[in-house]
Motif scaffolding. Structure first.
Motif, PDB file in Angstrom:
ATOM      1  N   UNK A 150      46.834  41.320  47.937  1.00 17.87           N
ATOM      2  CA  UNK A 150      45.409  41.383  47.272  1.00 17.87           C
ATOM      3  C   UNK A 150      44.403  42.870  47.618  1.00 17.87           C
ATOM      4  N   UNK A 195      38.163  41.723  35.726  1.00 14.37           N
ATOM      5  CA  UNK A 195      37.221  42.591  36.062  1.00 14.37           C
ATOM      6  C   UNK A 195      36.284  42.894  35.774  1.00 14.37           C
ATOM      7  N   UNK A 212      44.667  52.081  39.292  1.00 15.37           N
ATOM      8  CA  UNK A 212      43.092  51.613  38.744  1.00 15.37           C
ATOM      9  C   UNK A 212      42.064  52.032  39.216  1.00 15.37           C
ATOM     10  N   UNK A 215      50.871  32.937  40.812  1.00 13.77           N
ATOM     11  CA  UNK A 215      51.549  31.770  41.838  1.00 13.77           C
ATOM     12  C   UNK A 215      50.938  30.710  41.762  1.00 13.77           C
ATOM     13  N   UNK A 244      33.277  44.067  38.617  1.00 16.42           N
ATOM     14  CA  UNK A 244      32.470  44.573  38.476  1.00 16.42           C
ATOM     15  C   UNK A 244      31.068  44.361  39.141  1.00 16.42           C
ATOM     16  N   UNK A 270      43.642  42.528  39.767  1.00 18.52           N
ATOM     17  CA  UNK A 270      45.048  42.435  39.401  1.00 18.52           C
ATOM     18  C   UNK A 270      45.491  41.427  40.509  1.00 18.52           C
ATOM     19  N   UNK A 271      44.048  41.045  41.608  1.00 15.65           N
ATOM     20  CA  UNK A 271      44.719  40.487  42.372  1.00 15.65           C
ATOM     21  C   UNK A 271      44.456  38.896  42.265  1.00 15.65           C
ATOM     22  N   UNK A 300      43.110  39.841  33.328  1.00 21.02           N
ATOM     23  CA  UNK A 300      43.141  40.829  34.444  1.00 21.02           C
ATOM     24  C   UNK A 300      41.979  41.515  33.528  1.00 21.02           C
ATOM     25  N   UNK A 309      37.652  35.314  45.741  1.00 23.14           N
ATOM     26  CA  UNK A 309      38.195  36.677  46.222  1.00 23.14           C
ATOM     27  C   UNK A 309      36.889  37.561  46.737  1.00 23.14           C
ATOM     28  N   UNK A 361      47.538  37.963  39.791  1.00 23.58           N
ATOM     29  CA  UNK A 361      48.531  37.681  41.126  1.00 23.58           C
ATOM     30  C   UNK A 361      48.207  35.758  41.566  1.00 23.58           C
ATOM     31  N   UNK A 362      46.916  35.721  41.760  1.00 21.78           N
ATOM     32  CA  UNK A 362      46.871  34.492  42.161  1.00 21.78           C
ATOM     33  C   UNK A 362      46.602  33.459  40.957  1.00 21.78           C
ATOM     34  N   UNK A 418      36.618  39.938  48.613  1.00 19.41           N
ATOM     35  CA  UNK A 418      36.617  41.620  48.656  1.00 19.41           C
ATOM     36  C   UNK A 418      37.772  42.871  48.288  1.00 19.41           C
ATOM     37  N   UNK A 419      37.990  41.705  46.813  1.00 22.50           N
ATOM     38  CA  UNK A 419      39.200  42.098  46.154  1.00 22.50           C
ATOM     39  C   UNK A 419      38.506  43.212  45.250  1.00 22.50           C
ATOM     40  N   UNK A 420      38.693  44.832  45.169  1.00 21.81           N
ATOM     41  CA  UNK A 420      38.472  45.472  44.465  1.00 21.81           C
ATOM     42  C   UNK A 420      38.787  45.529  43.053  1.00 21.81           C
ATOM     43  N   UNK A 421      40.412  45.042  42.199  1.00 20.16           N
ATOM     44  CA  UNK A 421      40.482  45.557  41.090  1.00 20.16           C
ATOM     45  C   UNK A 421      41.599  43.938  41.425  1.00 20.16           C
ATOM     46  N   UNK A 452      45.817  46.167  46.202  1.00 19.90           N
ATOM     47  CA  UNK A 452      46.176  46.368  44.254  1.00 19.90           C
ATOM     48  C   UNK A 452      44.656  46.953  44.257  1.00 19.90           C
TER      49      UNK A 452
END
Ligand SMILES: Nc1ncnc2c1ncn2[C@@H]1O[C@H](COP(=O)(O)OP(=O)(O)OP(=O)(O)O)[C@@H](O)[C@H]1O
Ligand SMILES: [Mg+2]
Lengths: 139, 309
Positions: B129, A24, B100, A70, A28, A62-63, A20, A55, A66-67, A57-60, B132
Protein backbone atom coordinates in the motif's frame (compact mmCIF):
# COMPACT_ATOMS: atom_id res chain seq x y z
CA UNK A 1 -34.87 1.20 1.45
CA UNK A 2 -31.59 2.69 0.42
CA UNK A 3 -29.50 3.78 3.41
CA UNK A 4 -28.62 7.46 3.19
CA UNK A 5 -25.74 8.16 5.52
CA UNK A 6 -22.64 10.26 5.00
CA UNK A 7 -21.59 11.93 1.79
CA UNK A 8 -22.75 11.01 -1.70
CA UNK A 9 -25.49 8.73 -0.42
CA UNK A 10 -28.06 10.29 -2.77
CA UNK A 11 -25.84 9.52 -5.74
CA UNK A 12 -25.59 6.21 -7.54
CA UNK A 13 -23.06 3.80 -6.02
CA UNK A 14 -19.51 5.07 -6.31
CA UNK A 15 -17.22 3.20 -8.67
CA UNK A 16 -13.74 2.20 -7.52
CA UNK A 17 -12.38 5.11 -9.45
CA UNK A 18 -14.81 7.51 -7.73
CA UNK A 19 -13.65 6.12 -4.40
CA UNK A 20 -10.04 6.59 -5.37
CA UNK A 21 -10.53 10.20 -6.35
CA UNK A 22 -12.35 11.02 -3.11
CA UNK A 23 -9.78 9.20 -0.98
CA UNK A 24 -7.00 11.01 -2.82
CA UNK A 25 -8.65 14.29 -1.96
CA UNK A 26 -8.52 13.28 1.70
CA UNK A 27 -4.88 12.18 1.48
CA UNK A 28 -3.90 15.40 -0.26
CA UNK A 29 -5.45 17.26 2.66
CA UNK A 30 -3.36 15.26 5.09
CA UNK A 31 -6.24 13.19 6.47
CA UNK A 32 -5.89 9.52 7.35
CA UNK A 33 -8.19 7.28 5.36
CA UNK A 34 -9.73 4.21 6.95
CA UNK A 35 -12.25 1.53 6.09
CA UNK A 36 -15.04 0.27 8.37
CA UNK A 37 -17.93 -2.17 8.04
CA UNK A 38 -21.09 -3.05 9.93
CA UNK A 39 -24.30 -5.04 9.76
CA UNK A 40 -26.08 -2.68 12.14
CA UNK A 41 -27.06 0.35 10.06
CA UNK A 42 -28.83 2.34 12.79
CA UNK A 43 -27.94 6.01 12.24
CA UNK A 44 -26.80 6.33 15.85
CA UNK A 45 -24.43 3.40 15.57
CA UNK A 46 -21.25 5.45 15.25
CA UNK A 47 -18.91 2.59 16.04
CA UNK A 48 -18.54 0.43 13.00
CA UNK A 49 -15.93 -2.35 12.95
CA UNK A 50 -12.51 -1.17 11.81
CA UNK A 51 -11.04 -2.90 8.79
CA UNK A 52 -7.33 -2.64 9.61
CA UNK A 53 -5.71 0.55 10.80
CA UNK A 54 -6.25 4.03 9.47
CA UNK A 55 -3.79 4.58 6.62
CA UNK A 56 -1.57 7.31 7.96
CA UNK A 57 1.31 6.98 5.55
CA UNK A 58 -0.02 5.98 2.17
CA UNK A 59 0.43 8.65 -0.42
CA UNK A 60 -1.72 7.12 -3.08
CA UNK A 61 -5.41 6.34 -2.75
CA UNK A 62 -5.05 3.06 -4.61
CA UNK A 63 -4.21 1.70 -1.16
CA UNK A 64 -7.65 2.69 0.10
CA UNK A 65 -9.39 1.10 -2.88
CA UNK A 66 -7.30 -2.01 -2.34
CA UNK A 67 -8.48 -2.24 1.29
CA UNK A 68 -12.09 -1.60 0.32
CA UNK A 69 -11.87 -4.54 -2.05
CA UNK A 70 -10.17 -6.73 0.54
CA UNK A 71 -12.96 -5.84 2.95
CA UNK A 72 -15.58 -6.60 0.31
CA UNK A 73 -14.14 -10.10 -0.08
CA UNK A 74 -14.90 -10.84 3.55
CA UNK A 75 -17.85 -8.54 4.30
CA UNK A 76 -19.35 -7.98 0.88
CA UNK A 77 -22.91 -8.47 2.14
CA UNK A 78 -22.60 -5.68 4.73
CA UNK A 79 -22.24 -1.91 4.76
CA UNK A 80 -18.72 -0.65 4.21
CA UNK A 81 -17.69 2.98 4.49
CA UNK A 82 -14.57 5.02 3.93
CA UNK A 83 -13.61 7.64 6.50
CA UNK A 84 -11.09 10.45 6.48
CA UNK A 85 -9.75 11.48 9.86
CA UNK A 86 -8.18 14.89 10.37
CA UNK A 87 -5.63 14.71 13.18
CA UNK A 88 -4.76 18.40 13.24
CA UNK A 89 -5.16 20.18 16.56
CA UNK A 90 -8.64 21.59 16.95
CA UNK A 91 -10.17 19.23 14.41
CA UNK A 92 -9.25 15.77 15.63
CA UNK A 93 -12.31 14.32 14.04
CA UNK A 94 -13.82 12.77 10.95
CA UNK A 95 -13.84 15.06 7.92
CA UNK A 96 -15.31 12.69 5.36
CA UNK A 97 -17.45 9.59 5.50
CA UNK A 98 -19.16 7.76 2.67
CA UNK A 99 -20.66 4.37 2.03
CA UNK A 100 -18.88 2.27 -0.57
CA UNK A 101 -20.66 -1.04 -0.23
CA UNK A 102 -24.17 -2.07 0.75
CA UNK A 103 -26.13 -5.31 1.13
CA UNK A 104 -28.04 -6.54 -1.90
CA UNK A 105 -31.31 -6.16 -0.01
CA UNK A 106 -31.83 -3.27 2.36
CA UNK A 107 -35.01 -3.95 4.34
CA UNK A 108 -34.88 -0.57 6.05
CA UNK A 109 -36.30 0.53 9.40
CA UNK A 110 -39.57 0.23 11.26
CA UNK A 111 -41.06 2.66 13.70
CA UNK A 112 -41.41 1.38 17.24
CA UNK A 113 -44.01 3.03 19.47
CA UNK A 114 -43.73 2.71 23.22
CA UNK A 115 -46.63 3.72 25.41
CA UNK A 116 -45.55 5.66 28.48
CA UNK A 117 -47.37 7.18 31.41
CA UNK A 118 -50.37 9.37 30.67
CA UNK A 119 -50.84 8.09 27.13
CA UNK A 120 -47.41 9.45 26.22
CA UNK A 121 -45.88 7.82 23.17
CA UNK A 122 -42.14 7.44 22.67
CA UNK A 123 -41.04 6.82 19.11
CA UNK A 124 -37.87 5.14 17.96
CA UNK A 125 -36.69 3.28 14.90
CA UNK A 126 -35.24 -0.17 14.55
CA UNK A 127 -33.70 -1.71 11.49
CA UNK A 128 -35.34 -4.93 10.41
CA UNK A 129 -31.88 -6.42 9.93
CA UNK A 130 -30.92 -6.33 13.61
CA UNK A 131 -33.78 -8.63 14.51
CA UNK A 132 -31.51 -11.38 13.23
CA UNK A 133 -28.43 -12.20 15.29
CA UNK A 134 -25.10 -10.75 14.27
CA UNK A 135 -23.63 -12.65 11.35
CA UNK A 136 -27.05 -13.77 10.13
CA UNK A 137 -28.13 -10.35 8.94
CA UNK A 138 -28.25 -9.63 5.21
CA UNK A 139 -27.15 -13.23 4.70
CA UNK B 1 -22.78 11.79 -23.55
CA UNK B 2 -23.57 15.08 -25.22
CA UNK B 3 -21.40 16.94 -27.66
CA UNK B 4 -19.94 19.26 -25.06
CA UNK B 5 -18.49 16.62 -22.78
CA UNK B 6 -17.33 14.35 -25.55
CA UNK B 7 -13.58 13.99 -25.63
CA UNK B 8 -12.19 14.94 -28.97
CA UNK B 9 -9.79 12.32 -30.23
CA UNK B 10 -6.82 13.95 -31.93
CA UNK B 11 -5.98 12.77 -35.44
CA UNK B 12 -2.22 12.89 -35.07
CA UNK B 13 0.37 12.99 -32.34
CA UNK B 14 3.79 14.55 -32.34
CA UNK B 15 6.11 12.05 -30.67
CA UNK B 16 9.10 14.37 -30.62
CA UNK B 17 7.07 17.06 -28.91
CA UNK B 18 5.63 14.71 -26.33
CA UNK B 19 9.14 13.35 -25.74
CA UNK B 20 10.24 16.83 -24.73
CA UNK B 21 7.17 18.08 -22.93
CA UNK B 22 6.56 14.95 -20.87
CA UNK B 23 9.97 15.53 -19.30
CA UNK B 24 11.18 12.13 -20.49
CA UNK B 25 13.90 13.73 -22.54
CA UNK B 26 15.13 15.49 -19.45
CA UNK B 27 15.15 12.34 -17.32
CA UNK B 28 17.11 10.46 -19.97
CA UNK B 29 19.54 13.34 -20.28
CA UNK B 30 20.05 13.41 -16.54
CA UNK B 31 20.49 9.66 -16.49
CA UNK B 32 23.17 9.96 -19.15
CA UNK B 33 25.02 12.70 -17.36
CA UNK B 34 24.75 11.54 -13.78
CA UNK B 35 25.65 7.91 -14.36
CA UNK B 36 28.98 6.91 -15.78
CA UNK B 37 29.03 3.88 -18.09
CA UNK B 38 26.05 1.48 -17.91
CA UNK B 39 25.55 1.73 -21.67
CA UNK B 40 23.40 -1.41 -21.98
CA UNK B 41 21.19 -0.27 -19.09
CA UNK B 42 20.72 3.18 -20.55
CA UNK B 43 19.91 1.61 -23.89
CA UNK B 44 17.20 -0.58 -22.35
CA UNK B 45 15.71 2.37 -20.51
CA UNK B 46 15.62 4.43 -23.69
CA UNK B 47 13.85 1.58 -25.44
CA UNK B 48 11.35 1.22 -22.64
CA UNK B 49 10.71 4.95 -22.65
CA UNK B 50 10.10 4.83 -26.39
CA UNK B 51 7.68 1.96 -25.99
CA UNK B 52 5.76 3.83 -23.33
CA UNK B 53 5.64 7.04 -25.32
CA UNK B 54 4.24 5.20 -28.30
CA UNK B 55 1.80 3.37 -26.07
CA UNK B 56 0.65 6.68 -24.66
CA UNK B 57 0.28 8.17 -28.13
CA UNK B 58 -1.81 5.17 -29.18
CA UNK B 59 -4.12 5.74 -26.26
CA UNK B 60 -4.48 9.37 -27.22
CA UNK B 61 -5.60 8.28 -30.67
CA UNK B 62 -8.08 5.92 -29.14
CA UNK B 63 -6.20 2.80 -30.15
CA UNK B 64 -6.97 1.49 -26.71
CA UNK B 65 -4.38 -0.85 -25.38
CA UNK B 66 -4.07 -2.57 -22.05
CA UNK B 67 -1.67 -1.11 -19.53
CA UNK B 68 1.65 -2.59 -20.52
CA UNK B 69 3.36 -4.78 -17.94
CA UNK B 70 6.05 -2.66 -16.38
CA UNK B 71 7.42 -4.91 -13.66
CA UNK B 72 11.16 -5.32 -14.04
CA UNK B 73 14.10 -7.24 -12.74
CA UNK B 74 17.53 -5.73 -12.26
CA UNK B 75 20.41 -8.14 -12.02
CA UNK B 76 23.99 -7.26 -11.29
CA UNK B 77 26.73 -7.32 -8.71
CA UNK B 78 26.75 -5.08 -5.62
CA UNK B 79 27.26 -1.40 -6.24
CA UNK B 80 26.53 -1.48 -9.96
CA UNK B 81 23.86 1.20 -9.67
CA UNK B 82 20.64 -0.81 -9.41
CA UNK B 83 19.08 1.26 -6.65
CA UNK B 84 20.21 4.48 -8.27
CA UNK B 85 18.64 3.52 -11.59
CA UNK B 86 15.43 2.37 -9.87
CA UNK B 87 15.00 5.89 -8.50
CA UNK B 88 15.29 7.34 -11.98
CA UNK B 89 12.89 4.77 -13.40
CA UNK B 90 10.31 5.78 -10.82
CA UNK B 91 10.71 9.37 -11.93
CA UNK B 92 10.47 8.37 -15.58
CA UNK B 93 7.29 6.33 -15.11
CA UNK B 94 5.77 9.19 -13.17
CA UNK B 95 6.46 11.68 -15.93
CA UNK B 96 4.95 9.34 -18.46
CA UNK B 97 1.89 8.95 -16.30
CA UNK B 98 2.29 5.24 -15.60
CA UNK B 99 2.56 5.74 -11.85
CA UNK B 100 0.65 8.50 -10.12
CA UNK B 101 3.20 9.66 -7.54
CA UNK B 102 6.60 8.39 -8.59
CA UNK B 103 8.10 7.57 -5.21
CA UNK B 104 10.38 4.61 -4.59
CA UNK B 105 9.86 2.24 -1.67
CA UNK B 106 12.89 0.02 -1.07
CA UNK B 107 12.44 -3.19 0.88
CA UNK B 108 14.14 -6.49 1.58
CA UNK B 109 12.80 -9.78 2.90
CA UNK B 110 12.54 -8.55 6.49
CA UNK B 111 10.13 -5.78 5.53
CA UNK B 112 7.76 -8.24 3.89
CA UNK B 113 7.99 -11.49 5.80
CA UNK B 114 6.76 -11.86 9.37
CA UNK B 115 7.96 -13.85 12.34
CA UNK B 116 4.88 -15.88 13.15
CA UNK B 117 1.64 -17.14 11.65
CA UNK B 118 -0.62 -14.29 10.58
CA UNK B 119 2.16 -11.71 10.65
CA UNK B 120 3.25 -11.86 7.03
CA UNK B 121 0.10 -10.92 5.14
CA UNK B 122 -0.51 -7.61 6.95
CA UNK B 123 3.17 -6.74 6.72
CA UNK B 124 3.35 -7.38 3.00
CA UNK B 125 0.11 -5.55 2.36
CA UNK B 126 1.28 -2.57 4.39
CA UNK B 127 4.38 -2.30 2.21
CA UNK B 128 2.40 -2.73 -0.98
CA UNK B 129 0.00 0.00 0.00
CA UNK B 130 2.85 2.33 0.81
CA UNK B 131 4.33 1.69 -2.63
CA UNK B 132 1.08 2.25 -4.50
CA UNK B 133 1.33 5.16 -6.87
CA UNK B 134 5.05 4.50 -7.13
CA UNK B 135 7.67 1.82 -7.49
CA UNK B 136 8.36 -1.02 -5.08
CA UNK B 137 12.01 -2.07 -5.17
CA UNK B 138 12.70 -5.48 -3.64
CA UNK B 139 16.40 -5.89 -3.08
CA UNK B 140 17.83 -9.41 -3.04
CA UNK B 141 14.43 -10.76 -3.90
CA UNK B 142 15.57 -14.40 -3.82
CA UNK B 143 15.67 -14.33 -0.02
CA UNK B 144 11.88 -14.38 -0.15
CA UNK B 145 12.06 -17.97 -1.29
CA UNK B 146 13.57 -20.50 1.11
CA UNK B 147 12.80 -23.95 -0.25
CA UNK B 148 14.85 -25.63 2.48
CA UNK B 149 12.24 -24.60 5.04
CA UNK B 150 8.83 -25.77 3.91
CA UNK B 151 7.01 -23.72 6.52
CA UNK B 152 8.77 -20.54 5.58
CA UNK B 153 6.49 -17.50 5.59
CA UNK B 154 8.24 -16.10 2.52
CA UNK B 155 5.91 -18.12 0.34
CA UNK B 156 2.94 -16.22 1.72
CA UNK B 157 4.55 -12.89 0.85
CA UNK B 158 5.30 -14.20 -2.64
CA UNK B 159 1.68 -15.14 -3.20
CA UNK B 160 0.38 -11.72 -2.16
CA UNK B 161 2.99 -10.02 -4.31
CA UNK B 162 2.05 -12.06 -7.34
CA UNK B 163 -1.60 -11.26 -6.84
CA UNK B 164 -1.04 -7.52 -6.53
CA UNK B 165 1.42 -7.45 -9.43
CA UNK B 166 -1.34 -8.89 -11.56
CA UNK B 167 -4.46 -7.16 -10.23
CA UNK B 168 -3.02 -3.75 -9.41
CA UNK B 169 -0.89 -3.22 -12.48
CA UNK B 170 -2.16 0.35 -12.73
CA UNK B 171 -1.26 1.11 -9.14
CA UNK B 172 2.33 0.10 -8.74
CA UNK B 173 5.40 -1.17 -10.52
CA UNK B 174 7.56 -3.82 -8.87
CA UNK B 175 11.30 -4.03 -9.48
CA UNK B 176 13.10 -7.14 -8.25
CA UNK B 177 16.83 -6.81 -7.83
CA UNK B 178 19.70 -9.08 -6.99
CA UNK B 179 22.73 -10.99 -8.20
CA UNK B 180 22.26 -12.60 -11.56
CA UNK B 181 22.87 -16.27 -10.76
CA UNK B 182 20.62 -16.30 -7.73
CA UNK B 183 17.88 -14.37 -9.50
CA UNK B 184 17.96 -16.95 -12.27
CA UNK B 185 17.45 -19.72 -9.75
CA UNK B 186 14.72 -17.72 -8.04
CA UNK B 187 12.84 -17.24 -11.30
CA UNK B 188 13.28 -20.89 -12.19
CA UNK B 189 11.53 -21.96 -9.01
CA UNK B 190 8.94 -19.15 -9.13
CA UNK B 191 7.59 -19.11 -12.67
CA UNK B 192 4.82 -16.77 -11.49
CA UNK B 193 7.36 -13.98 -11.16
CA UNK B 194 9.10 -14.74 -14.41
CA UNK B 195 5.86 -14.45 -16.34
CA UNK B 196 4.83 -11.20 -14.68
CA UNK B 197 8.07 -9.44 -15.44
CA UNK B 198 8.47 -7.96 -18.86
CA UNK B 199 11.80 -6.24 -18.59
CA UNK B 200 14.97 -7.94 -17.45
CA UNK B 201 17.83 -5.49 -17.23
CA UNK B 202 21.40 -6.60 -16.55
CA UNK B 203 23.89 -4.31 -14.85
CA UNK B 204 27.46 -5.07 -15.92
CA UNK B 205 30.45 -4.57 -13.63
CA UNK B 206 32.23 -1.28 -14.18
CA UNK B 207 35.58 -1.24 -15.95
CA UNK B 208 38.58 0.26 -14.17
CA UNK B 209 38.32 3.32 -16.37
CA UNK B 210 34.65 3.80 -15.52
CA UNK B 211 35.33 3.46 -11.82
CA UNK B 212 38.04 6.09 -12.21
CA UNK B 213 35.56 8.47 -13.79
CA UNK B 214 32.97 7.62 -11.15
CA UNK B 215 35.49 8.51 -8.44
CA UNK B 216 36.01 11.89 -10.04
CA UNK B 217 32.31 12.68 -10.38
CA UNK B 218 31.70 11.59 -6.80
CA UNK B 219 34.43 13.91 -5.58
CA UNK B 220 33.20 16.74 -7.75
CA UNK B 221 29.72 16.40 -6.27
CA UNK B 222 31.22 17.23 -2.90
CA UNK B 223 33.55 19.91 -4.19
CA UNK B 224 36.76 17.94 -3.95
CA UNK B 225 39.36 17.17 -6.63
CA UNK B 226 42.31 14.84 -7.03
CA UNK B 227 45.70 16.31 -7.71
CA UNK B 228 47.93 14.52 -10.22
CA UNK B 229 49.36 12.10 -7.67
CA UNK B 230 45.97 11.47 -6.09
CA UNK B 231 44.50 10.52 -9.41
CA UNK B 232 47.33 8.11 -10.18
CA UNK B 233 47.02 6.52 -6.75
CA UNK B 234 43.26 6.12 -7.24
CA UNK B 235 43.78 4.32 -10.54
CA UNK B 236 46.16 1.94 -8.84
CA UNK B 237 43.77 1.56 -5.91
CA UNK B 238 40.94 0.50 -8.22
CA UNK B 239 43.05 -2.21 -9.83
CA UNK B 240 44.08 -3.62 -6.47
CA UNK B 241 40.71 -3.28 -4.79
CA UNK B 242 38.91 -5.23 -7.48
CA UNK B 243 41.01 -8.31 -6.75
CA UNK B 244 40.21 -8.21 -3.03
CA UNK B 245 37.18 -9.68 -1.25
CA UNK B 246 33.84 -7.85 -0.94
CA UNK B 247 34.51 -5.65 -3.92
CA UNK B 248 31.33 -3.68 -4.56
CA UNK B 249 31.96 -1.64 -7.70
CA UNK B 250 30.90 2.00 -7.30
CA UNK B 251 30.07 1.54 -3.63
CA UNK B 252 33.67 0.52 -2.88
CA UNK B 253 34.74 3.71 -4.56
CA UNK B 254 32.35 5.79 -2.50
CA UNK B 255 33.63 4.19 0.69
CA UNK B 256 37.25 4.67 -0.32
CA UNK B 257 36.61 8.34 -0.98
CA UNK B 258 34.88 8.78 2.38
CA UNK B 259 37.97 7.39 4.07
CA UNK B 260 40.28 9.49 1.91
CA UNK B 261 38.43 12.63 2.99
CA UNK B 262 38.89 11.61 6.58
CA UNK B 263 42.63 11.17 6.06
CA UNK B 264 42.83 14.46 4.22
CA UNK B 265 41.20 16.24 7.14
CA UNK B 266 43.63 14.64 9.56
CA UNK B 267 46.57 15.46 7.37
CA UNK B 268 45.55 19.10 7.13
CA UNK B 269 45.03 19.24 10.84
CA UNK B 270 48.39 17.73 11.69
CA UNK B 271 50.65 19.29 9.10
CA UNK B 272 49.32 22.71 8.41
CA UNK B 273 50.40 25.81 10.17
CA UNK B 274 48.80 29.03 9.15
CA UNK B 275 45.89 29.77 6.85
CA UNK B 276 44.60 27.24 4.29
CA UNK B 277 43.01 28.21 1.01
CA UNK B 278 40.09 26.57 -0.75
CA UNK B 279 42.41 24.54 -2.95
CA UNK B 280 44.15 23.01 0.03
CA UNK B 281 40.82 22.23 1.67
CA UNK B 282 39.46 20.47 -1.37
CA UNK B 283 42.44 18.55 -2.75
CA UNK B 284 42.82 14.81 -2.26
CA UNK B 285 46.47 13.89 -2.64
CA UNK B 286 48.41 10.75 -3.23
CA UNK B 287 49.09 10.31 0.50
CA UNK B 288 45.35 10.34 1.30
CA UNK B 289 44.80 7.39 -1.02
CA UNK B 290 47.98 5.45 -0.48
CA UNK B 291 47.46 5.16 3.27
CA UNK B 292 44.66 2.68 2.52
CA UNK B 293 45.08 -0.93 3.58
CA UNK B 294 44.28 -1.96 0.08
CA UNK B 295 47.90 -1.17 -0.76
CA UNK B 296 49.09 -3.47 2.03
CA UNK B 297 47.44 -6.41 0.36
CA UNK B 298 43.90 -6.23 1.64
CA UNK B 299 41.32 -5.52 4.22
CA UNK B 300 41.10 -7.64 7.29
CA UNK B 301 37.78 -9.14 8.24
CA UNK B 302 36.63 -6.24 10.40
CA UNK B 303 37.19 -3.77 7.69
CA UNK B 304 35.47 -5.96 5.18
CA UNK B 305 32.35 -5.93 7.27
CA UNK B 306 32.53 -2.18 7.61
CA UNK B 307 32.69 -1.94 3.92
CA UNK B 308 29.55 -3.94 3.45
CA UNK B 309 27.57 -2.11 6.06
N1 LIG C 1 27.31 4.85 -12.98
C1 LIG C 1 27.48 5.49 -11.81
N2 LIG C 1 27.92 6.75 -11.80
C2 LIG C 1 28.09 7.40 -10.63
N3 LIG C 1 27.82 6.87 -9.42
C3 LIG C 1 27.36 5.61 -9.37
C4 LIG C 1 27.15 4.86 -10.55
N4 LIG C 1 26.67 3.66 -10.22
C5 LIG C 1 26.58 3.64 -8.89
N5 LIG C 1 27.00 4.82 -8.36
C6 LIG C 1 27.06 5.13 -6.93
O1 LIG C 1 27.49 3.95 -6.27
C7 LIG C 1 26.76 3.71 -5.08
C8 LIG C 1 26.11 2.36 -5.10
O2 LIG C 1 25.10 2.32 -6.10
P1 LIG C 1 23.70 1.58 -5.86
O3 LIG C 1 23.28 1.68 -4.44
O4 LIG C 1 22.76 2.06 -6.89
O5 LIG C 1 24.15 0.09 -6.19
P2 LIG C 1 23.30 -1.27 -6.12
O6 LIG C 1 23.49 -1.94 -7.43
O7 LIG C 1 21.92 -0.96 -5.71
O8 LIG C 1 24.06 -2.10 -5.02
P3 LIG C 1 23.49 -3.31 -4.08
O9 LIG C 1 23.23 -4.48 -4.97
O10 LIG C 1 24.64 -3.59 -3.15
O11 LIG C 1 22.28 -2.78 -3.40
C9 LIG C 1 25.78 4.86 -4.96
O12 LIG C 1 26.32 5.77 -4.04
C10 LIG C 1 25.71 5.46 -6.35
O13 LIG C 1 25.50 6.86 -6.29
MG1 LIG D 1 20.94 -1.36 -3.82
Amino acid sequence: MRLRQGQFSFLPDLTDDDIRVQAQYAIDNGWAVSVEYTDDPHPRNSYWEMWGHPMFDNRDAAAAVYEVNECRKQHGSKYIRVLAFDATHGWESIRMSFIVNRPAEEPGFRVVRQEGEGRQIRYTIESYAVREPEGARYA
Amino acid sequence: MNAETQVVTPKTVDLAASFEESGVAEVLRELDEALVGLAPVKQRIRETAALLLVDRARRQLGLATETPTLHMSFTGNPGTGKTTVALRIADLLHRLGYVRKGHLVTVTRDDLVGQYIGHTAPKTKEVLKKAMGGVLFIDEAYYLYRPENERDYGQEAIEILLQVMENNRDDLVVVLAGYADRMDRFFASNPGFRSRIAHHIEFPDYSDGELGRISETMLAEQNYVFDEGGKRAMTEYIGKRRAQPHFANARSIRNALDRARLRQANRLFETSSGPLDATALSTITEADIRASRVFLGGLDVDRAQDERA
